[in-house]
Design a protein around this motif. Structure first.
Motif, short mmCIF file in Angstrom:
data_model
loop_
_atom_site.label_atom_id
_atom_site.label_comp_id
_atom_site.label_asym_id
_atom_site.label_seq_id
_atom_site.Cartn_x
_atom_site.Cartn_y
_atom_site.Cartn_z
N ASP A 235 0.81 -1.22 0.00
CA ASP A 235 0.00 0.00 0.00
C ASP A 235 0.85 1.27 0.00
OD1 ASP A 235 -2.47 1.32 0.02
OD2 ASP A 235 -2.47 1.48 2.20
N GLU A 236 1.94 1.28 0.77
CA GLU A 236 2.75 2.49 0.90
C GLU A 236 3.56 2.79 -0.35
OE1 GLU A 236 5.14 2.37 4.39
OE2 GLU A 236 3.44 1.95 5.69
N ASN A 237 3.90 1.76 -1.13
CA ASN A 237 4.72 1.97 -2.31
C ASN A 237 3.95 1.83 -3.61
OD1 ASN A 237 7.14 2.30 -0.79
ND2 ASN A 237 7.18 0.10 -0.48
N ALA A 238 2.65 1.81 -3.53
CA ALA A 238 1.82 1.60 -4.71
C ALA A 238 1.92 2.79 -5.66
CB ALA A 238 0.37 1.37 -4.32
N THR A 239 1.79 2.48 -6.95
CA THR A 239 1.80 3.50 -7.99
C THR A 239 0.40 3.59 -8.59
OG1 THR A 239 4.11 3.11 -8.49
CG2 THR A 239 2.80 4.19 -10.20
N VAL A 240 -0.13 4.81 -8.64
CA VAL A 240 -1.47 5.06 -9.16
C VAL A 240 -1.35 5.91 -10.41
CG1 VAL A 240 -3.73 6.10 -8.68
CG2 VAL A 240 -2.46 4.96 -6.83
N LEU A 241 -2.01 5.49 -11.46
CA LEU A 241 -2.08 6.26 -12.71
C LEU A 241 -3.45 6.91 -12.80
CD1 LEU A 241 -1.13 7.10 -15.55
CD2 LEU A 241 -1.92 4.85 -16.36
N LEU A 242 -3.47 8.24 -12.90
CA LEU A 242 -4.70 9.01 -13.06
C LEU A 242 -4.81 9.45 -14.51
CD1 LEU A 242 -4.36 11.39 -9.98
CD2 LEU A 242 -5.97 9.50 -10.22
N VAL A 243 -5.94 9.13 -15.15
CA VAL A 243 -6.13 9.49 -16.55
C VAL A 243 -7.46 10.22 -16.69
CG1 VAL A 243 -6.20 8.65 -18.91
CG2 VAL A 243 -4.96 7.33 -17.17
N ASP B 125 0.28 12.09 -1.14
CA ASP B 125 0.94 11.88 0.15
C ASP B 125 0.94 10.41 0.57
OD1 ASP B 125 -1.85 11.99 0.56
OD2 ASP B 125 -1.60 12.62 2.65
N ARG B 126 0.22 9.57 -0.17
CA ARG B 126 0.14 8.14 0.15
C ARG B 126 0.77 7.24 -0.91
NH1 ARG B 126 -4.39 6.17 3.30
NH2 ARG B 126 -5.14 7.85 4.59
N TYR B 127 0.77 7.70 -2.17
CA TYR B 127 1.16 6.84 -3.29
C TYR B 127 2.06 7.61 -4.25
CZ TYR B 127 -3.07 4.63 -1.54
OH TYR B 127 -4.02 4.08 -0.72
N GLU B 128 2.79 6.85 -5.06
CA GLU B 128 3.44 7.46 -6.21
C GLU B 128 2.33 7.67 -7.24
OE1 GLU B 128 6.22 6.38 -9.99
OE2 GLU B 128 6.72 5.37 -8.10
N VAL B 129 2.20 8.89 -7.75
CA VAL B 129 1.11 9.20 -8.67
C VAL B 129 1.68 9.60 -10.01
CG1 VAL B 129 -0.88 10.70 -9.10
CG2 VAL B 129 -0.38 9.94 -6.76
N ARG B 130 1.17 8.97 -11.06
CA ARG B 130 1.47 9.36 -12.43
C ARG B 130 0.18 9.90 -13.02
NH1 ARG B 130 4.73 4.01 -14.54
NH2 ARG B 130 6.21 3.97 -12.81
N THR B 131 0.31 10.90 -13.88
CA THR B 131 -0.88 11.52 -14.44
C THR B 131 -0.80 11.57 -15.96
OG1 THR B 131 0.05 13.74 -14.27
CG2 THR B 131 -1.22 12.95 -12.38
N ALA B 132 -1.99 11.60 -16.55
CA ALA B 132 -2.10 11.75 -18.00
C ALA B 132 -3.43 12.44 -18.30
CB ALA B 132 -2.05 10.38 -18.67
N THR B 133 -3.41 13.30 -19.31
CA THR B 133 -4.63 14.01 -19.68
C THR B 133 -5.22 13.50 -21.00
OG1 THR B 133 -3.31 15.78 -20.64
CG2 THR B 133 -4.09 16.09 -18.36
N ASP B 134 -4.71 12.40 -21.50
CA ASP B 134 -5.33 11.73 -22.65
C ASP B 134 -4.85 10.28 -22.68
OD1 ASP B 134 -2.91 11.44 -24.31
OD2 ASP B 134 -3.10 13.59 -24.70
N GLY B 135 -5.51 9.49 -23.50
CA GLY B 135 -5.21 8.07 -23.56
C GLY B 135 -3.82 7.75 -24.03
N GLU B 136 -3.34 8.44 -25.03
CA GLU B 136 -2.00 8.18 -25.55
C GLU B 136 -0.94 8.44 -24.49
OE1 GLU B 136 -4.30 10.06 -27.18
OE2 GLU B 136 -4.74 8.79 -28.91
#
Length: 181
Positions: free
Chosen positions: A4-12, A28-39
């Motif tokens: 849980d502490e080292n989880a990576t979340v992708l927000l699209v 503050d809880r996860y590594e977060v990656r973001t994207a504003t489109d599918g590609e």
């Protein structure tokens, strides 16, 4: 799957303000990656992504396309559709683990990610059960219960529930008599 502490979340999501807000909820809880489109999502998705939160309606590559491409790339993450689109019977065939209708607040978003991380530790049949249960709940909330797809979903859910119950009964019996062997 990371813990849980080292989880990576992708927000699209194609709305940058929502991506920023949801990222702030989670960073503050996860590594977060973001994207504003599918590609862009596919360019930052890899085997280290544990959870993907994907908007369904986006210009260009929509959320359903992103789901298909994540599966084709064999990126083994739990996926939730996080969208303003009310669910219809077509969600039954989509390969996701949960379906939430926006807006969501901070506790709901964190809870969703926590549940998806927990589900990753389940066996494949249990994961399938919970994905179907999520779809059933989403369709019931939307009032989409008078379709053949919904009826089939309920039948599939009951079949898996029976399989899981039988498996648990067998495991319990084996454990109960293991000292006698």
């Amino acid at each position: 799957m990371n813990d849980d502490e080292n989880a990576t979340v992708l927000l699209v999501d194609d709305e940058p303000a929502l991506v920023s807000l949801y990222s702030a909820y989670l960073e503050d809880r996860y590594e977060v990656r973001t994207a504003t489109d599918g590609e862009e999502a596919l360019s930052v998705a890899d085997g280290s992504v544990d959870v993907a939160l994907v908007d369904r309606r986006m210009p260009g590559m929509n959320g359903e396309d992103v789901l298909r491409e994540l599966c084709a790339a064999e990126i083994d993450c739990r996926v939730a559709m996080l969208t303003a689109v009310e669910p219809t019977a077509d969600i039954v065939e989509m390969p996701f683990d949960d379906y939430r209708t926006k807006p969501v607040d901070r506790p709901e978003l964190i809870g969703l990610v926590e549940v998806l991380i927990e589900r990753a530790s389940y066996d494949e049949r249990s994961q399938e059960f919970f994905a179907l249960a999520s779809k059933k709940a989403a369709l019931e909330i939307a009032g989409e219960t008078s379709t053949t797809a919904y009826e089939t979903l309920c039948d599939d859910l009951e079949s898996i529930r029976t399989d899981l119950d039988n498996h648990l009964d067998a495991v319990g019996a084996e454990a109960a008599f293991s000292d006698l062997a």
